[in-house]
Enzyme design. Structure first.
Site, PDB file in Angstrom:
ATOM      1  N   LYS A 103       0.857  -1.191   0.000  1.00  0.00           N
ATOM      2  CA  LYS A 103       0.000   0.000   0.000  1.00  0.00           C
ATOM      3  C   LYS A 103       0.880   1.224   0.000  1.00  0.00           C
ATOM      4  O   LYS A 103       2.038   1.168   0.432  1.00  0.00           O
ATOM      5  CB  LYS A 103      -0.868   0.020   1.258  1.00  0.00           C
ATOM      6  N   SER A 355      -7.517  -5.274 -11.334  1.00  0.00           N
ATOM      7  CA  SER A 355      -6.136  -4.781 -11.458  1.00  0.00           C
ATOM      8  C   SER A 355      -5.223  -5.911 -11.948  1.00  0.00           C
ATOM      9  O   SER A 355      -4.339  -5.707 -12.785  1.00  0.00           O
ATOM     10  CB  SER A 355      -5.607  -4.291 -10.109  1.00  0.00           C
TER      11      SER A 355
HETATM   12  N1  GLU Z   1      -7.056   0.122  -3.517  1.00  0.00           N
HETATM   13  C1  GLU Z   1      -7.792  -1.061  -3.874  1.00  0.00           C
HETATM   14  C2  GLU Z   1      -7.907  -1.979  -2.690  1.00  0.00           C
HETATM   15  O1  GLU Z   1      -7.782  -1.563  -1.553  1.00  0.00           O
HETATM   16  C3  GLU Z   1      -7.250  -1.720  -5.123  1.00  0.00           C
HETATM   17  C4  GLU Z   1      -5.831  -2.164  -5.058  1.00  0.00           C
HETATM   18  C5  GLU Z   1      -5.282  -2.621  -6.402  1.00  0.00           C
HETATM   19  O2  GLU Z   1      -6.014  -2.611  -7.368  1.00  0.00           O
HETATM   20  O3  GLU Z   1      -4.114  -2.987  -6.428  1.00  0.00           O
HETATM   21  O4  GLU Z   1      -8.206  -3.134  -2.836  1.00  0.00           O
END
Ligand code: GLU
Length: 426
Positions: A103, A355
Site C-alpha cells: 500500500k 487490477s
Molecule cells: N485500492 C484497492 C484496494 O484496496 C485496489 C488495489 C489494487 O487494485 O491494487 O483493494
C-alpha cells in the site's frame, strides 16, 4: 490507542486458532517486509515550495510481486499504510491472485491542490519510490482520492525514468494508456457479485431488502446503483458531508446525476427530465450506521464501527466495501449481537482482481472486452465466496475468520515452500 497494524494482527491471531501454520510462516506475517518513507518537494502554483510526506509499504511477497493502492488523504500515517498493506496481502490470497500485498499513501488534503500541483506531487512521489516498485516488484493502483488520471501520471513518470513504456507498473490507468475496461467499477461489481451469491444462502430476496450505504465515491455510488437496478431498496446514502434517509427508497441514478451536477447529495426522483424532491431526512454519517436496515454497507474509510458505537448497530448483515471499517473490538460486540459481517478482504476484492486482469493484459499486449472482464471477475469472486462460506459452515466461525483461514492456507503454503525450521532440522 492500539495501532491499526496491531489491531489487524488480532484477526491473524484469531484465524490461527483454526489453521495450523508452521511457526516460520506466522513469524513472517507479523511485520511488513519493507516500509519506505519519502519527503516529496512540490513547487506550488504560487511559486512556493511545499514538502509532503509519502509512504510505500511492501508487506509480504511470498505469493508474487506486491500489489496495492495509493491513497491521498490528510489522515495517512505509516501505521495506516502498513495495516492497509497487511489487508492487501490477505485480500490477494483470498482471491488466489499471484500477488503479495502493498500500500502507499501521501498525507494531504487533495481537494486543496490544483490539478497541476497534484500532477507534480504524483510524479515526485514516483521519482522517490521508483526503485521500490516495478511490474515484477510492486504495482501501485488507485485508492481513496486517487483516480485513473493520477495513475496515468505515475505510469508515465516511471516509464520516463526507465526510458521504456512500462504499463504493467501501475494499474487503474486510463484506457488509452493500457487501462482495463471495467476497472473503474470493479470494486462495486465484486461486492455486488458477493452479495448476490450470498443472498440465497441467507434466505433473503432483493425486493424485500433495505440497504444503507456509507460513502458515495467510486465504490459506494456504483454499488448503490447496481443494488438499485437489482431491486433492492436503498434507503440511505452519505458522503463526507453527511447523508440522506428516505424509508420509501432513493432513486439512485437521479441522485448520482444530482451529485455530479451539484457535488452534493440531494434526494430527488426523476421522471423523464423532471426531478422532484422526495421526502427525506438529513442524517449524519454516524446516524446512517445505526439505521434499522437489512444490509449496511460501509464504503468510506476505516474504523467507522468501533467499541463506541457497535452496540447501537441494528443491521443484521454488514458488507465491508471500505477497507477496515470495523475494528476487532467491534467485531466481538457485533458477533455477540448475532450480526453477520462479510469482510473487506473478500467483499471489496473486485478492484484488485481487475487490477490483476489489467496487469495480465499489459504483459500479454492483448486486451479483453468489458464482458470478458466482468465474466472472469464474477467467476472468480463467486468461486471464492462459495469456498469461504463453506469454510465458515465447516468451522462454525465468522465469515471474517473463514476468509483469513482461507488466505492463511495459501500464504502458509507459499512461505513453507521455501523451507521452514522443520525442513532444516529433519
Ligand atoms: N485500492 C484497492 C484496494 O484496496 C485496489 C488495489 C489494487 O487494485 O491494487 O483493494
Amino acid at each position: 490507542m492500539t495501532s491499526l497494524l496491531s489491531d489487524a494482527n488480532q484477526r491473524l491471531d484469531k484465524a490461527l486458532q483454526y489453521v495450523t501454520l508452521r511457526a516460520d510462516a506466522v513469524e513472517r506475517l507479523k511485520m511488513p517486509k519493507a516500509s519506505l518513507t519519502v519527503s516529496i518537494p512540490v513547487r506550488m502554483d504560487d511559486g512556493s515550495l511545499r514538502v509532503f510526506q509519502g509512504y510505500r509499504v511492501r508487506y509480504d511477497d511470498s505469493r508474487g510481486p506486491t500489489k496495492g493502492g495509493v491513497r491521498f488523504h490528510p489522515n495517512v500515517t505509516l501505521d495506516e499504510v502498513q495495516s492497509l498493506a497487511f489487508w492487501m496481502t490477505f485480500k490477494c490470497a483470498v482471491l488466489n491472485l499471484p500477488f503479495g500485498g502493498a500500500k502507499g499513501g501521501i498525507t494531504l488534503n487533495p481537494k486543496q491542490l490544483s490539478k497541476f500541483e497534484l500532477e507534480r506531487l504524483s510524479r515526485g512521489y514516483i521519482d522517490l519510490i521508483a526503485d521500490f516498485i516495478g511490474p515484477d516488484i510492486d504495482i501501485p493502483a488507485p485508492d481513496v482520492y486517487t483516480n485513473a488520471m493520477i495513475m496515468g501520471w505515475m505510469m508515465d513518470q516511471y516509464s520516463t525514468i526507465r526510458r521504456q513504456i512500462t504499463p504493467g507498473v501501475v494499474t487503474g490507468k486510463p484506457i488509452p494508456m493500457g487501462g482495463s475496461l471495467g476497472r473503474e467499477t470493479a470494486t462495486a461489481m465484486g461486492a455486488f457479485f458477493t452479495i448476490q451469491t450470498l443472498m440465497p444462502k441467507l434466505e433473503r430476496q432483493p425486493n424485500s431488502t433495505t440497504v444503507a450505504i456509507q460513502g458515495f465515491g467510486n465504490a459506494g455510488a456504483v454499488i448503490a446503483e447496481l443494488l438499485f437496478h437489482a431491486g433492492y431498496r436503498v434507503v440511505a446514502v452519505s458522503d463526507s458531508q453527511g447523508g440522506i434517509y428516505a424509508p420509501q427508497g432513493l432513486d439512485i441514478p437521479s441522485l448520482r446525476r444530482q451529485k455530479e451536477a451539484t457535488r452534493g447529495l440531494q434526494a430527488v426522483y426523476c421522471e423523464g427530465s423532471l426531478c422532484n424532491w422526495v421526502e427525506h431526512q438529513i442524517i449524519s454519517n454516524a446516524e446512517l450506521l445505526e439505521l434499522q436496515v437489512d444490509i449496511l454497507i460501509p464504503a468510506a474509510l476505516e474504523n467507522q464501527i468501533t467499541a463506541e458505537n457497535a452496540a447501537q448497530i441494528q443491521a443484521p448483515l454488514i458488507f465491508e466495501v471500505a477497507n477496515g471499517p470495523i475494528n476487532s473490538a467491534a467485531d466481538a460486540i457485533l458477533e455477540s449481537k448475532g450480526i453477520q459481517v462479510f469482510p473487506d478482504i473478500l467483499v471489496n476484492a473486485g478492484g484488485v482482481t481487475v487490477s490483476y486482469f489489467e496487469w495480465v493484459q499489459n504483459r500479454s499486449g492483448y486486451y479483453w472486452s468489458l464482458e470478458e472482464v466482468n465474466q472472469r471477475l464474477q467467476t472468480k469472486i463467486t468461486h471464492e465466496t462459495e469456498l469461504i462460506w463453506a469454510t465458515a459452515q465447516e468451522l462454525g466461525c465468522s465469515m471474517r475468520t473463514a476468509a483469513y483461514v482461507h488466505a492463511l492456507k495459501r500464504l502458509g503454503e507459499a512461505i513453507q515452500a521455501k523451507g521452514t525450521q522443520e525442513d532444516y532440522q529433519s
